[in-house]
Design an enzyme around this catalytic site. Structure first.
Site, PDB file in Angstrom:
ATOM      1  CG  HIS A 305      -2.094  -0.964   1.032  1.00 43.09           C
ATOM      2  ND1 HIS A 305      -3.228  -0.660   0.310  1.00 43.09           N
ATOM      3  CD2 HIS A 305      -2.260  -2.254   1.455  1.00 43.09           C
ATOM      4  CE1 HIS A 305      -4.046  -1.699   0.308  1.00 43.09           C
ATOM      5  NE2 HIS A 305      -3.486  -2.688   1.001  1.00 43.09           N
ATOM      6  CG  ASP A 309      -0.768   5.396   0.187  1.00 43.05           C
ATOM      7  OD1 ASP A 309      -1.847   5.107  -0.372  1.00 43.05           O
ATOM      8  OD2 ASP A 309      -0.596   5.297   1.413  1.00 43.05           O
ATOM      9  CG  ASP A 325      -5.146  25.773 -17.629  1.00 38.51           C
ATOM     10  OD1 ASP A 325      -4.995  24.578 -17.289  1.00 38.51           O
ATOM     11  OD2 ASP A 325      -5.379  26.110 -18.803  1.00 38.51           O
ATOM     12  CD  GLU A 334      -8.733   2.718  -7.730  1.00 41.21           C
ATOM     13  OE1 GLU A 334      -9.132   1.625  -8.174  1.00 41.21           O
ATOM     14  OE2 GLU A 334      -8.737   3.012  -6.524  1.00 41.21           O
TER      15      GLU A 334
END
Length: 414
Positions: A305, A309, A325, A334
């Site tokens: 994990h 991450d 922008d 995810e």
């Protein structure tokens, strides 16, 4: 970059402790035990490299504050520290243009010093507006503020002050005197509060009145705080620091509430707030994309994990850079969202396809292991005034992209 702090202390223990505080503030201590050593070490660097100086009042070769004079004459914002807190020492220190005066009375002073160092660095981008009809009064206040690196603006009255606020969004504090042009001070404060909350703009009223009634009137009109003349310099700066720290703390809380804790991207709640706040009606030409990392569970199962991450943070960084922008967010797990207002279907598809290829071509190195990942994208470009409807459509398209083999964009223009 002003990253160095000149620390002058005769006590080796105090010098070590203060140097640790300087490092904790993300700055580089330059230590010295005497005035002569401080002068030598200061000459070894460019003056512009120093943020400030922390100087002991009493040194073996500078028993009466001569080291303070050296630092001040070198144009270093200077914080004085003393072992003695007697009246004569205090008066001698405050007669000089020091940033602050810190007697070494207890452990709390070290916490205060740490906060003060951090504050000096932050102040470089903090605007302070001084509003007073009397020039000599404004200049007296400005001269105190200049020691703390603030960006300072002046106004004689309400109209000038409003213009300054419109021009300079970084103004976080207004100091308002009893007498200003155009309007009574309390009326001006009341009008400011219609536009600016106490969490975004601190207002300190300065009163010449001996009566506490005007001070109360300031507070009731919307001021955060009141200073009554004559005030001492220490009180002046403590109140300014406390009010600015309150704004900082509110911003930290707000940022924590608005950002995804792992990736730093805006979270789902803030995404909706930002889009709805920016548009009363969504534009007719627009695009919304939902991105999902392919086979992400397999990454977690294979590499752990922590690796998962790390991959999420890597992709989030790519999103933040490629779409700085427009509106982006991590929706959870995810899954990420990108909203592109005023984008045609073709333009949105081209930009997202470039990003899909960027993710596909990235090699993520975690714990000496190379990990690759791809992303499936559902892209909705339908006209709609409902962001939820766009999301629902993009979600269906994302499901199709996965069903048809992943690592692709599924788009439908309606």
């Amino acid at each position: 970059m002003q990253k160095k702090v000149l620390v002058v202390e005769q006590s080796a223990h105090s010098l070590s402790l203060m140097s640790k505080l300087v490092k904790k503030a993300g700055l580089q201590p330059v230590g010295a035990n005497s005035l002569s050593e401080a002068e030598y070490k200061f000459r070894q660097s460019m003056p512009e490299e120093f943020l400030c100086a922390v100087v002991d009042y009493h040194l073996p070769d500078a028993k009466h504050g001569e080291a303070l004079d050296f630092a001040i004459n070198a144009y270093l914002p200077t914080i004085a520290v003393t072992d003695n807190n007697d009246t004569n020492t205090r008066n001698a220190v405050l007669a000089r243009q020091v940033v602050d005066y810190i007697p070494k009375e207890n452990g709390q002073i070290y916490d205060y010093l740490s906060r003060l160092l951090a504050r000096l660095e932050k102040n470089k981008v903090v605007g302070v507006l001084v509003v007073d009809s009397f020039r000599h009064s404004r200049q007296a206040t400005v001269s105190l503020l200049k020691r703390h690196h603030f960006l300072i603006y002046e106004a004689a009255g309400a109209e000038e002050a409003v213009e300054a606020l419109d021009l300079h969004s970084h103004i976080q504090l207004i100091i308002i005197g009893d007498s200003i042009e155009d309007a009574p001070s309390t009326d001006f404060i009341s009008n400011l509060r219609k536009e600016y909350s106490t969490e975004e703009l601190a207002i300190i009223g300065v009163s010449d009145s001996e009566s506490g009634l005007l001070s109360a009137h300031y507070i009731k009109s919307g001021a955060n705080d009141v200073l009554r003349k004559p005030y001492c310099y220490e009180e002046f700066m403590c109140r300014i620091t406390q009010n600015l720290e309150l704004i900082d703390n509110v911003n930290v809380i707000r940022e924590a509430a608005n950002k995804d804790f792992l990736t730093g991207l805006p979270n789902r709640r803030h995404f909706f707030y930002s889009v709805n706040h920016s548009f009363k009606n969504l534009p007719a030409k627009q695009a919304l994309a939902l991105l999902d990392l392919d086979f992400f569970k397999l990454i977690n199962d294979t590499y752990g994990h922590d690796a998962g991450d790390y991959v999420l943070k890597h992709v989030a960084k790519l999103i933040a850079q490629a779409f700085d922008d427009v509106f982006v967010a991590r929706f959870g797990g995810e899954e990420f969202c990108i909203y592109l207002p005023l984008y045609s279907a073709e333009k949105a598809y081209t930009r997202l396809e470039m990003f899909r290829k960027l993710v596909e071509g990235s090699v993520i190195v975690f714990d000496n292991t190379e990990i690759t990942v791809t992303t499936s994208i559902g892209l909705s470009t339908r006209p709609s005034h409902n962001i939820e409807a766009l999301l629902s459509d993009a979600d269906k398209l994302l499901y199709e992209a996965k069903a048809h083999g992943r690592n692709q964009i599924c788009v439908r223009d309606e």
